[in-house]
Enzyme design. Structure first.
Site, PDB file in Angstrom:
ATOM      1  N   SER A  43       0.875  -1.171   0.000  1.00 52.38           N
ATOM      2  CA  SER A  43       0.000   0.000   0.000  1.00 52.38           C
ATOM      3  C   SER A  43       0.905   1.210   0.000  1.00 52.38           C
ATOM      4  O   SER A  43       2.117   1.086   0.120  1.00 52.38           O
ATOM      5  CB  SER A  43      -0.870   0.021   1.253  1.00 52.38           C
ATOM      6  OG  SER A  43      -0.067   0.312   2.381  1.00 52.38           O
ATOM      7  N   LYS A  44       0.323   2.377  -0.135  1.00 48.70           N
ATOM      8  CA  LYS A  44       1.142   3.597  -0.100  1.00 48.70           C
ATOM      9  C   LYS A  44       1.945   3.634   1.210  1.00 48.70           C
ATOM     10  O   LYS A  44       3.036   4.153   1.255  1.00 48.70           O
ATOM     11  CB  LYS A  44       0.256   4.836  -0.182  1.00 48.70           C
ATOM     12  CG  LYS A  44      -0.474   4.967  -1.502  1.00 48.70           C
ATOM     13  CD  LYS A  44       0.251   5.873  -2.491  1.00 48.70           C
ATOM     14  CE  LYS A  44      -0.536   5.892  -3.794  1.00 48.70           C
ATOM     15  NZ  LYS A  44       0.207   6.215  -4.972  1.00 48.70           N
TER      16      LYS A  44
END
Ligand code: GLU
Ligand code: ZN
Length: 488
Positions: A254-255
């Protein structure tokens, strides 16, 4: 069910995450390998978050990667429609069947009541499950609630006594669940829209899906779906749950897990090549039999199998992606890379909208010269400054120091003279000239190449010197040599 039929079933609620496009790819690969059918189904039952634009995004990214589908939205097919929002009456029909078999029931509990129920369960250290209080409402009780205008959801009736549910997963082997961990889950919401677990079962059956290949995050949904398959007398498909993809910090990609980019669109926009992306994505959870990791899509299809999918998480290694992509950039046809590079160079102000034939030829040479240093095409703007802009030494003291070394004046003067008389500025001719000049001089390579490179580019390293000179041409090369000489 002998024919292989697989589907990618994204929800059009945002950009496509790397994990989702990997799911699309593995389905596509399996269909290709087994000469089966690949279906694109759009799961847009979340009406608030689903949009036509995001459906377009899904189709575009798949097309960019060459993941063509045989059936589905846009392609059509016998077993459509392939958009869940257009299948509401179908789900209703199957909900009726469950009701008729006494395998589903209406629940009138309000959100507040459900909250309270969960709270109580937590206080008693129990899992927050629906307690089944509407399961045995009499017709009279139901009528009363309906008359009060209470809204109802439809719930699935779990088997009364504990039941073992075994998912025979092609990647994870047999995974056992107990029905005790489940509750009478909702299959149709009060607005008549089916929940994911219900719609997916009806669709996978009616679309004759033979293998459900999807992310491991759905494994916990599978026992519910298996109960529904059985309740509806549907044949249970094969399942293959693909391993999770972890980011650099080993948490779910994920980011936040340390990756700058988690959507396929972001890689496309940075100038990653689709064939490099496919190669890289195929290695996220699958490994070819031998060590070779640079594989054409045909080679991947040839070797692909669900048995070879790993059951441990895959780590998204951006350095490996860059290495692969760099390889593909170097191997690609030059005009393709020029075309890909053009928008970045325009954006950065290096080139105009329209190029003359000469400018295009120069551009080709520049791209060819620097492409060896690129991980992705957008990086090209960091490598071309020396060809387009007035040369400024970043560190003049350092430049002086380099040029004032013993004999460097002689080097620069001699080179200047010989390049002044040179007519052919092709890379080959320049290379030959450089070698000839070096031979004449009383210095070794070290006092030749580095000072000359610095004089021409203001950098310690970079593209081949003969390419730089060939691209700069006579006038600019001589100007830069003069500039260096003026510092001595
Ligand atoms: N719409 C679901 C998702 O995007 C599909 C899951 C499945 O393949 O069953 O996660
Ligand atoms: Zn209820």
């Amino acid at each position: 069910m002998s024919e292989t039929r697989v589907r990618f079933a994204p929800s059009p609620t945002g950009q496509i995450h790397i994990g989702n496009i990997r799911t699309a790819l593995f389905n596509w690969l399996y269909a290709k390998k087994e000469e089966g059918t690949f279906i694109l189904r759009i799961e847009d039952t979340d009406q608030k978050r689903s949009t036509a634009e995001f459906e377009e995004v899904i189709k575009q990214e798949m097309e960019w990667l060459g993941l063509d589908w045989d059936e589905g939205v846009q392609a059509g097919g016998e077993l459509g429609p392939y958009r869940q929002s257009e299948r509401i009456d179908i789900y209703e029909e199957y909900a009726e069947k469950l009701l008729a078999k006494d395998l589903a029931y209406y629940c009138y509990c309000t959100p507040e009541e459900l909250d309270e129920m969960r709270k109580q369960a937590r206080e008693n250290d129990q899992a927050p499950k629906y307690d089944g209080r509407c399961r045995d409402l009499s017709a009279v009780e139901r009528e009363k609630l309906e008359a009060e205008g209470k809204e109802a959801v439809l719930r699935f009736k779990l088997p009364k006594s504990e039941k073992k549910i075994v998912v025979e997963d092609l990647v994870h082997g047999n995974v056992e669940f107990s029905s005790e961990v489940l509750d009478d889950f909702v299959i149709v919401k009060s607005d008549g829209i089916p929940t994911y677990n219900f719609a997916v079962v009806v669709d996978d059956h009616l679309m004759e899906i033979s293998h459900v290949i999807r992310g491991e995050d759905h494994l916990s949904n599978t026992p519910k779906q298996m109960l529904l398959f059985e309740a509806l007398d549907f044949e249970v498909p094969n399942f293959a749950h693909l391993p999770m993809i972890l980011g650099a910090d080993r948490s779910k990609l994920s980011k936040r897990s340390g990756e700058d980019y988690v959507y396929i669109s972001e890689y496309r926009k940075q100038g990653y090549l689709p064939e490099a992306m496919l190669n890289f994505l195929s290695l996220l959870g699958w490994s070819p039999a031998d060590e070779e990791e640079i594989l054409s899509i045909e080679e991947i299809i040839g070797q692909f199998g669900l048995q070879e999918v790993n059951n441990s998480p895959a780590v998204f290694d951006v350095e490996k992606l860059n290495w692969l992509n760099g390889n593909y950039i170097r191997e690609a046809k030059l005009d393709r890379i020029v075309e890909l590079a053009t928008p970045y160079l325009r954006e950065a102000g290096y080139i105009e909208e329209e190029l003359t034939e000469q400018e295009y030829a120069d551009l080709e040479q520049i791209v060819d010269t620097v492409r060896g240093s690129l991980d992705y095409v957008a990086q090209i703007t960091e490598h071309v400054d020396i060809f387009f802009n007035e040369l400024e030494y970043e560190d003049v003291d350092k430049a002086e120091e380099i040029f004032k070394q013993e004999d460097v004046d002689l080097v620069l003067e001699t080179l200047k003279d010989s390049l002044d008389t040179l007519e052919d500025y092709s890379s080959e001719a320049v290379l030959e000239e450089l070698r000839a000049v070096l031979k004449e001089l009383p210095v070794g390579g070290r006092l030749f190449y580095h000072p000359v490179r610095y004089a021409l580019s203001g950098q310690d390293s970079g593209p081949e010197l003969y390419n730089i000179i060939s691209i700069l041409g006579k006038e600019e090369t001589l100007r830069r040599l003069d500039k260096a000489l003026s510092l001595i």
